[in-house]
Design a protein around this motif. Structure first.
Motif, short mmCIF file in Angstrom:
data_model
loop_
_atom_site.label_atom_id
_atom_site.label_comp_id
_atom_site.label_asym_id
_atom_site.label_seq_id
_atom_site.Cartn_x
_atom_site.Cartn_y
_atom_site.Cartn_z
N ALA A 18 14.86 4.41 5.56
CA ALA A 18 14.86 5.81 5.16
C ALA A 18 14.72 5.92 3.66
N SER A 19 13.82 6.77 3.21
CA SER A 19 13.62 6.98 1.79
C SER A 19 12.83 8.26 1.61
N SER A 20 12.79 8.75 0.40
CA SER A 20 12.08 9.99 0.14
C SER A 20 10.59 9.76 0.16
N PRO A 21 9.77 10.75 0.61
CA PRO A 21 8.32 10.57 0.64
C PRO A 21 7.75 10.22 -0.72
N ALA A 22 8.27 10.81 -1.78
CA ALA A 22 7.73 10.56 -3.11
C ALA A 22 7.89 9.12 -3.53
N ALA A 23 8.97 8.48 -3.01
CA ALA A 23 9.25 7.10 -3.42
C ALA A 23 8.35 6.10 -2.71
N THR A 24 7.78 6.48 -1.58
CA THR A 24 7.03 5.52 -0.78
C THR A 24 5.59 5.93 -0.53
N ARG A 25 5.13 7.04 -1.06
CA ARG A 25 3.81 7.54 -0.70
C ARG A 25 2.72 6.56 -1.12
N GLY A 26 2.01 6.07 -0.13
CA GLY A 26 0.93 5.15 -0.41
C GLY A 26 1.32 3.68 -0.37
N HIS A 27 2.41 3.36 0.31
CA HIS A 27 2.82 1.96 0.44
C HIS A 27 2.08 1.33 1.62
N VAL A 28 1.27 0.32 1.36
CA VAL A 28 0.41 -0.29 2.38
C VAL A 28 0.93 -1.69 2.71
N GLU A 29 1.11 -1.95 4.00
CA GLU A 29 1.50 -3.28 4.48
C GLU A 29 0.47 -3.75 5.51
N ILE A 30 -0.23 -4.82 5.20
CA ILE A 30 -1.18 -5.44 6.12
C ILE A 30 -0.55 -6.74 6.58
N THR A 31 -0.35 -6.88 7.88
CA THR A 31 0.41 -8.01 8.41
C THR A 31 -0.39 -8.79 9.44
N ASP A 32 -0.79 -10.01 9.08
CA ASP A 32 -1.43 -10.96 10.00
C ASP A 32 -2.61 -10.34 10.75
N VAL A 33 -3.44 -9.61 10.04
CA VAL A 33 -4.55 -8.89 10.69
C VAL A 33 -5.69 -9.85 11.02
N SER A 47 -2.70 -11.00 5.40
CA SER A 47 -1.50 -10.23 5.05
C SER A 47 -1.56 -9.84 3.58
N LEU A 48 -1.24 -8.58 3.30
CA LEU A 48 -1.31 -8.08 1.93
C LEU A 48 -0.40 -6.86 1.81
N THR A 49 0.32 -6.77 0.70
CA THR A 49 1.15 -5.61 0.40
C THR A 49 0.64 -4.94 -0.85
N LYS A 78 -11.14 -1.61 14.70
CA LYS A 78 -9.89 -1.91 15.39
C LYS A 78 -9.49 -3.36 15.13
N VAL A 79 -8.22 -3.59 14.95
CA VAL A 79 -7.75 -4.96 14.75
C VAL A 79 -7.62 -5.64 16.11
N ASP A 80 -7.82 -6.96 16.13
CA ASP A 80 -7.61 -7.74 17.34
C ASP A 80 -6.25 -8.42 17.35
N GLY A 81 -5.57 -8.37 16.23
CA GLY A 81 -4.23 -8.94 16.12
C GLY A 81 -3.61 -8.47 14.83
N GLY A 82 -2.28 -8.51 14.79
CA GLY A 82 -1.58 -8.01 13.62
C GLY A 82 -1.53 -6.49 13.58
N TYR A 83 -1.12 -5.94 12.46
CA TYR A 83 -1.01 -4.48 12.35
C TYR A 83 -0.98 -4.07 10.88
N ILE A 84 -1.19 -2.78 10.66
CA ILE A 84 -1.21 -2.19 9.32
C ILE A 84 -0.31 -0.97 9.34
N THR A 85 0.50 -0.81 8.31
CA THR A 85 1.30 0.40 8.17
C THR A 85 1.05 1.02 6.81
N ILE A 86 1.15 2.34 6.77
CA ILE A 86 1.14 3.10 5.51
C ILE A 86 2.40 3.94 5.51
#
Length: 282
Positions: A18-33, A47-49, A78-86
């Motif tokens: 949990a955090s404020s939108p302003a503190a995290t807006r645009g945080h990209v996590e690419i995991t084992d894609v 993988s890239l942050t 579409k990814v065939d493995g791994g995932y991405i979050t924003i």
């Protein structure tokens, strides 16, 4: 339409803290894609942050997977493995019973309003003026009032130095001007992140700097940028992190000063020795 299912990676995506939108807006996590076309594995567990407001520049030889990686971030591929979050939200999928299920098309399109993308070849609507190109998505995708969208579009065209060409059609603009309109169009949705796929590769050499200058300004604005480019001097100037890819993998990443002047990996050194000027002292 049936819902595609992708097996989750070894660990399912964790719930965001949990955090404020302003503190995290645009945080990209690419995991084992991972991504495969036919028998060719184009992305091999990448993988890239990229933190909020970060500027990541991806470089590497043709065919290394740079553009494919960029297109997975907004689910154009579409990814065939791994995932991405924003900002902790999965891109293109939802998690259920420890599996990733592809979202419906309308939900994917809604997600894409948070992910601006500027392509190599501008992709402007030829029958619309510069102004109309910029206001189209805010009105259609976000339901903004036309006058509000028009005011914002004029501000953005002014920001990219083209307010006086608002009524011009793409055919009446140079390549550099068309790309600057494309950047204004991407900004019009107020995206969390901006993706640039070789934004100067289709331009004549004398038009490159006018586009790079606009991106340089954006790099200081607090918007998260992920840029695929072959312009090494530009990468050195704007990047917080330079990512070198080859054969579907990240070979090395780091700050521009370190990666350009003292790369650790032999493959990185070999690539840079062929593509950048001696002033880099590699």
């Amino acid at each position: 339409m049936s819902t595609a299912v992708t097996e989750s990676p070894t660990a399912a995506p964790a719930a965001p803290a949990a955090s404020s939108p302003a503190a995290t807006r645009g945080h990209v996590e690419i995991t084992d894609v991972r991504k495969t076309f036919g028998a060719t594995e184009v992305l091999k567990g990448v993988s890239l942050t990229v933190p909020p407001g970060g500027v990541a520049v991806i470089v590497g030889p043709s065919g290394s997977g740079k553009s494919t990686l960029l297109r997975t971030i907004n689910h154009l591929e579409k990814v065939d493995g791994g995932y991405i979050t924003i900002d902790g939200e999965l891109v293109g999928y939802r998690l259920r019973h420890n599996k990733l299920h592809e979202l419906r098309e309308k939900d994917i399109l809604k997600q894409r309003t948070d992910i601006g993308m500027v392509f190599q070849n501008f992709n402007l609507f030829p029958h619309l003026t510069a102004l109309e190109n910029v206001i189209e998505a805010p009105i259609v995708a976000q339901g903004r009032p036309k006058e509000e969208a028009r005011k914002r579009a004029l501000e953005l065209l002014d920001r990219v130095g083209l307010k006086d060409r608002a009524s011009a059609y793409p055919r009446q603009l140079s390549g550099g001007q068309q790309q600057r309109v494309a950047i204004a169009r991407a900004l019009a949705l107020n995206p969390k992140i901006l993706l640039f796929d070789e934004p100067t590769s289709a331009l004549d050499p004398e038009l490159v700097n006018e586009v790079l200058d606009v991106i340089r300004e954006l790099a200081t604005s607090g918007t998260t940028l992920i840029i695929v480019t072959h312009e090494m001097g530009f990468a050195r100037d704007v990047a917080d992190t330079v990512v070198f890819m080859d054969e579907g993998q990240i070979i090395e990443q780091g700050g521009p000063q370190n990666i350009f002047t003292n790369p650790r990996e032999p493959r990185t050194r070999s690539f840079f020795s062929k593509v950048i000027e001696p002033a880099f002292n590699i």
